[in-house]
Design an enzyme around this catalytic site. Sequence first.
Site, PDB file in Angstrom:
ATOM      1  N   GLY A  47       0.846  -1.194   0.000  1.00 30.26           N
ATOM      2  CA  GLY A  47       0.000   0.000   0.000  1.00 30.26           C
ATOM      3  C   GLY A  47       0.872   1.231   0.000  1.00 30.26           C
ATOM      4  O   GLY A  47       1.698   1.398   0.908  1.00 30.26           O
ATOM      5  N   ASN A  58       0.209   8.820  -7.273  1.00 31.34           N
ATOM      6  CA  ASN A  58       0.176   7.345  -7.272  1.00 31.34           C
ATOM      7  C   ASN A  58      -0.886   6.818  -8.241  1.00 31.34           C
ATOM      8  O   ASN A  58      -1.829   6.114  -7.843  1.00 31.34           O
ATOM      9  CB  ASN A  58      -0.089   6.804  -5.865  1.00 31.34           C
ATOM     10  CG  ASN A  58       1.137   6.802  -4.980  1.00 31.34           C
ATOM     11  OD1 ASN A  58       1.184   7.515  -3.990  1.00 31.34           O
ATOM     12  ND2 ASN A  58       2.140   6.018  -5.317  1.00 31.34           N
ATOM     13  N   ARG A 117      -3.352   4.998 -10.537  1.00 34.56           N
ATOM     14  CA  ARG A 117      -3.825   3.637 -10.786  1.00 34.56           C
ATOM     15  C   ARG A 117      -4.961   3.738 -11.804  1.00 34.56           C
ATOM     16  O   ARG A 117      -6.133   3.646 -11.449  1.00 34.56           O
ATOM     17  CB  ARG A 117      -4.308   2.972  -9.496  1.00 34.56           C
ATOM     18  CG  ARG A 117      -3.298   2.891  -8.365  1.00 34.56           C
ATOM     19  CD  ARG A 117      -2.178   1.914  -8.690  1.00 34.56           C
ATOM     20  NE  ARG A 117      -1.318   1.688  -7.532  1.00 34.56           N
ATOM     21  CZ  ARG A 117      -0.267   2.425  -7.200  1.00 34.56           C
ATOM     22  NH1 ARG A 117       0.042   3.483  -7.960  1.00 34.56           N
ATOM     23  NH2 ARG A 117       0.468   2.140  -6.139  1.00 34.56           N
ATOM     24  N   GLY A 135      13.001   9.576 -11.953  1.00 39.20           N
ATOM     25  CA  GLY A 135      13.564   8.241 -12.077  1.00 39.20           C
ATOM     26  C   GLY A 135      15.053   8.237 -11.767  1.00 39.20           C
ATOM     27  O   GLY A 135      15.512   8.903 -10.831  1.00 39.20           O
ATOM     28  N   GLY A 193      17.070  11.526 -11.146  1.00 44.58           N
ATOM     29  CA  GLY A 193      17.033  12.299  -9.910  1.00 44.58           C
ATOM     30  C   GLY A 193      15.687  12.937  -9.660  1.00 44.58           C
ATOM     31  O   GLY A 193      14.643  12.303  -9.820  1.00 44.58           O
ATOM     32  N   GLY A 247       7.725   0.739  -4.711  1.00 46.72           N
ATOM     33  CA  GLY A 247       7.970   1.399  -3.432  1.00 46.72           C
ATOM     34  C   GLY A 247       9.023   2.483  -3.491  1.00 46.72           C
ATOM     35  O   GLY A 247       9.211   3.220  -2.514  1.00 46.72           O
ATOM     36  N   ALA A 248       9.707   2.626  -4.641  1.00 48.00           N
ATOM     37  CA  ALA A 248      10.751   3.648  -4.744  1.00 48.00           C
ATOM     38  C   ALA A 248      10.156   5.048  -4.617  1.00 48.00           C
ATOM     39  O   ALA A 248      10.705   5.918  -3.926  1.00 48.00           O
ATOM     40  CB  ALA A 248      11.496   3.510  -6.064  1.00 48.00           C
ATOM     41  N   ASP A 281       7.418   5.875  -3.102  1.00 45.01           N
ATOM     42  CA  ASP A 281       6.973   6.081  -1.720  1.00 45.01           C
ATOM     43  C   ASP A 281       8.158   6.424  -0.826  1.00 45.01           C
ATOM     44  O   ASP A 281       8.060   7.267   0.068  1.00 45.01           O
ATOM     45  CB  ASP A 281       6.264   4.826  -1.201  1.00 45.01           C
ATOM     46  CG  ASP A 281       5.089   4.423  -2.078  1.00 45.01           C
ATOM     47  OD1 ASP A 281       4.435   5.327  -2.633  1.00 45.01           O
ATOM     48  OD2 ASP A 281       4.834   3.216  -2.206  1.00 45.01           O
TER      49      ASP A 281
END
Length: 341
Positions: A48, A181, A183, A243, A246, A275-276, A278
Amino acid sequence: MHDSALSITRKKPNAPEIITFGEAMALLIAQSTGDLAEVEHFERRIAGADTNVAIGLARLGFHVGWLSRVGSDSLGRYIRKTLEDEGLDCQHMRTDPNLATGIMFKSRAEGAADPSVEYFRKGSAASALSPDDARDLDFTSLRHLHVTGIPPALSDSCLALTQHMQENARRAGASISFDPNLRPSLWRDEAHMRTTLNAIASNADWVLPGLAEGQLLSGYEKPEDIANFYLDRGCKAVIIKLGSEGSFYRGVLEGALTDTVMAGIEVDTVVDTVGAGDGFAVGVISALLDGLSPARALLRGNLIGAQAVQVSGDMEGLPTRQLLQTLEHTANAQQRDRAKC
């Protein structure tokens, strides 16, 4: 469903300084590469985006509250125990006796490829969240609210909760961060997603999109133009994830527009890219709450994002405050050495 049918943990005497909300799911990670249909063994974790940020901030010493619902099932109990063991304040996490806890399956990718994921979350306990779930929340003690674009995609009642949380946090004087995020599969169409999420972003102080997310939501290509799109709508700062390249910051500091760019952190091995973003959000939000400069915020975001991709699992790489201080000390020393050359 009547709320009298829901159970809630005993309220603690001290209210959280940071609140996040949304859906925590049970995560089953494939233990071998290949098509999920061929995998026989999985490892259980939790997933999550909202919980990843909550856990990351809690590991850094903040008093973080988690507002959600889980089912009255073994996975719900597992999630509650895991979050409490991570130090989250779960007094606003309810157990729903009629709806199940959501589940997510994730493949084990090779190299730096993104893993494939499959969700089983439709009609989950968390999708029934509504403003009534925040009725006991003490907004007067709130310092910061973190919002993502996932809850408003789950249901109309979750969207209403998102709006309720923002309105009350704003009224209480708390700062608000927003990570889209995206979706797309959860939305009925792209236009509705853009309109809804841009309205939510406009009610935030700090907006943290990835570059592709910012391009889709704003219609602009360059980081500077994406940032201006949100600054013109009242946001104080826009922090864009680039990404491996930076990150980029544009915001108003002491009445002046400030731009900052920070190069990415090189890692030897990328294990899991989920998760990066986040982790990056944890770094930026914690730094801004610590009163650090935009450059320090970007560096911390990049550092924690780099930690996240080096382990399996969505939140396992999030550092403690002690480890973060070591990482920052090393990164600052490397920057000073490069400046001397």
